[in-house]
Design an enzyme around this catalytic site. Structure first.
Site, short mmCIF file in Angstrom:
data_model
loop_
_atom_site.label_atom_id
_atom_site.label_comp_id
_atom_site.label_asym_id
_atom_site.label_seq_id
_atom_site.Cartn_x
_atom_site.Cartn_y
_atom_site.Cartn_z
N TYR A 176 -13.98 125.18 -83.65
CA TYR A 176 -14.64 124.48 -82.55
C TYR A 176 -15.03 125.42 -81.42
CZ TYR A 176 -13.17 119.88 -84.31
OH TYR A 176 -13.00 118.76 -85.05
N LYS B 129 18.43 111.87 -77.26
CA LYS B 129 17.19 111.26 -76.77
C LYS B 129 15.99 112.01 -77.34
CE LYS B 129 17.35 114.11 -72.57
NZ LYS B 129 17.75 114.12 -71.14
C1 LIG Z 1 18.75 115.12 -71.03
C2 LIG Z 1 20.02 114.94 -70.31
C3 LIG Z 1 21.16 115.67 -70.71
C4 LIG Z 1 21.11 116.79 -71.73
O1 LIG Z 1 20.54 117.91 -71.11
P1 LIG Z 1 20.48 119.34 -71.82
O2 LIG Z 1 20.08 120.26 -70.74
O3 LIG Z 1 19.48 119.25 -72.92
O4 LIG Z 1 21.84 119.63 -72.35
C5 LIG Z 1 22.36 115.37 -70.09
N1 LIG Z 1 22.43 114.42 -69.13
C6 LIG Z 1 21.35 113.74 -68.69
C7 LIG Z 1 21.51 112.72 -67.62
C8 LIG Z 1 20.11 113.98 -69.26
O5 LIG Z 1 19.03 113.30 -68.83
#
Ligand SMILES: *Cc1c(COP(=O)(O)O)cnc(C)c1O
Length: 392
Positions: A283, A56
């Site tokens: 700035y 993601k």
């Molecule tokens: C983002 C997410 C993960 C991965 O989490 P990490 O801590 O980056 O390994 C796993 N499961 C769900 C439901 C998530 O939202």
């Protein structure tokens, strides 16, 4: 060797950029390190447990399509994304296997869910009912809330949970939950995590007892794997650890899994200039040198994901293997550093914001800590205009 060659052809993996780089600001992603992390995490888990790679947020800034394509080639067949557009993007890039959407998708999108063969999370029994009513065959995973109190049907609602397995149009291929304090291993947090796992396994038993198939079960994300590797599931969902990072620098990692950061963040020196003492820089005249100073302007700013707070907290970059402190306000597209004591800096030089240069290293964890946040936030907010360069 052959595999690397194939990878190079398939993803147009470029070798280390010659100096000076043609990019304004870029991240380098070491695919060998990604593979190393994948194997290290797998090794920590029971042998039957497969990895569902969480890609993601543009694979935490690493570039979701190239990362997923690479993982596909080295045997990963399960992926997780946050939302439907991220899943569609992967399919458009030819990513094979299961792609699970972890969060809510409107029933109005069932056409795309089925067209792109995406697996949707049922975030509640109500959501499941609404998806079923659309009348399209869909693959789903059922999410159980075992104590995170975010998404999922609460574990106590066994009737509602069972209903998710009985819908005509929904094919349940998995059941999962999420741990809320698996990054901590003090007695209180361990007890809470164990309680979540017990609640989850209990629900799985009840689903089976009712004659339903829960499909692949999964509950661990990165810290769940690192600190509770013995949990007996079909899949585990690492995100941050897959990229070789921990969320916080001093986090424990009970399994002592050796991770290798895959990402470096770099920019180019656009200009070097000498500035007289007492002449304000940038700035708001935020920085006024008390002595003559040599400044380098770098081609990266907060729109590229460098938080403005970094300047206030002693942030620095590496140029020619040495530290150059950030001075003045970080701008949208640029920032200035003090190179007075670094010999020979010139335009076209590479500045490293995260990564190694000679004997010096700035880790993503250190960078995040300095900005008062977690590594996840820093890497996932690296801007879309930052080039991604893959090395192996
Ligand atoms: C983002 C997410 C993960 C991965 O989490 P990490 O801590 O980056 O390994 C796993 N499961 C769900 C439901 C998530 O939202």
């Amino acid at each position: 060797m052959i595999r690397l060659l194939q990878a190079a052809l398939l993803f147009r993996v470029r070798t280390k950029p010659a100096t000076p780089s043609v990019h304004r600001a870029w991240v380098e992603i070491n695919l060998n390190h990604l593979e190393h992390n994948l194997l290290a995490l797998k090794q920590a888990l029971p042998s039957r447990c497969l990895i569902m790679a969480v890609v993601k947020a543009n694979a935490y800034g690493h570039g979701s399509a190239p990362v997923a394509q690479f993982l596909n080639r080295i045997g990963v067949n399960h992926f997780a994304v946050a939302e439907i557009e991220e899943g569609i993007e992967l399919r458009k890039h030819g990513v094979k296997g299961e792609i699970l959407i972890l969060s809510y998708t409107s029933p109005g999108r069932v056409h795309d869910l089925s067209r792109y063969r995406l697996t949707q999370t049922i975030v509640s029994a109500e959501h499941g009912q609404a998806l079923n009513q659309c009348g399209r065959k869909l693959k789903v995973h059922v999410k159980i809330d075992t104590g995170m109190n975010r998404l999922g049907e609460p574990y106590v609602n066994i009737q509602a949970i069972r209903s998710c397995y009985e819908y005509e149009h929904l094919h349940v291929t998995g059941t999962f939950s999420h741990l809320s304090v698996s990054d901590r291993v003090e007695p209180e947090q361990t007890a809470f995590t164990n309680m979540q796992v017990d609640r989850f396994m209990n629900v799985i038993q009840q689903i089976k007892a009712a004659g339903h198939n829960p499909g692949d079960i999964h509950i661990q994300s990165s810290y769940g794997i690192l600190n509770y590797p013995m949990i007996d599931c079909d899949l585990a969902r690492p995100g941050i650890a897959l990229y070789g990072l921990l969320s916080k620098e001093d986090d424990l990692n009970l399994m002592q899994v050796k991770l290798r950061p895959a990402l470096s963040l770099k920019a180019t020196v656009a200009q070097v200039k000498d500035v007289r003492a007492h002449c304000p820089i940038g700035y708001g005249h935020k920085f006024i040198p008390s002595h003559d100073i040599r400044i380098a302007a770098l081609t990266i700013g907060y729109a590229d994901g460098v938080p403005k707070t970094l300047a206030d907290r002693g942030g620095y970059v590496l140029i020619r293997g040495q530290r150059a402190r950030i001075v003045g306000n970080i701008c949208m597209d640029q920032l200035m550093v003090d190179v007075t004591s670094i010999e020979g800096v010139e335009h076209g030089d590479t500045a490293t914001l995260i990564g190694q240069d000679g004997a010096e290293v700035i880790t993503a964890c250190q960078f995040a800590k300095r900005c008062g946040t977690v590594t996840n936030e820093i890497v996932s907010r690296i801007g879309s205009r930052v080039a991604r360069v893959y090395t192996s």
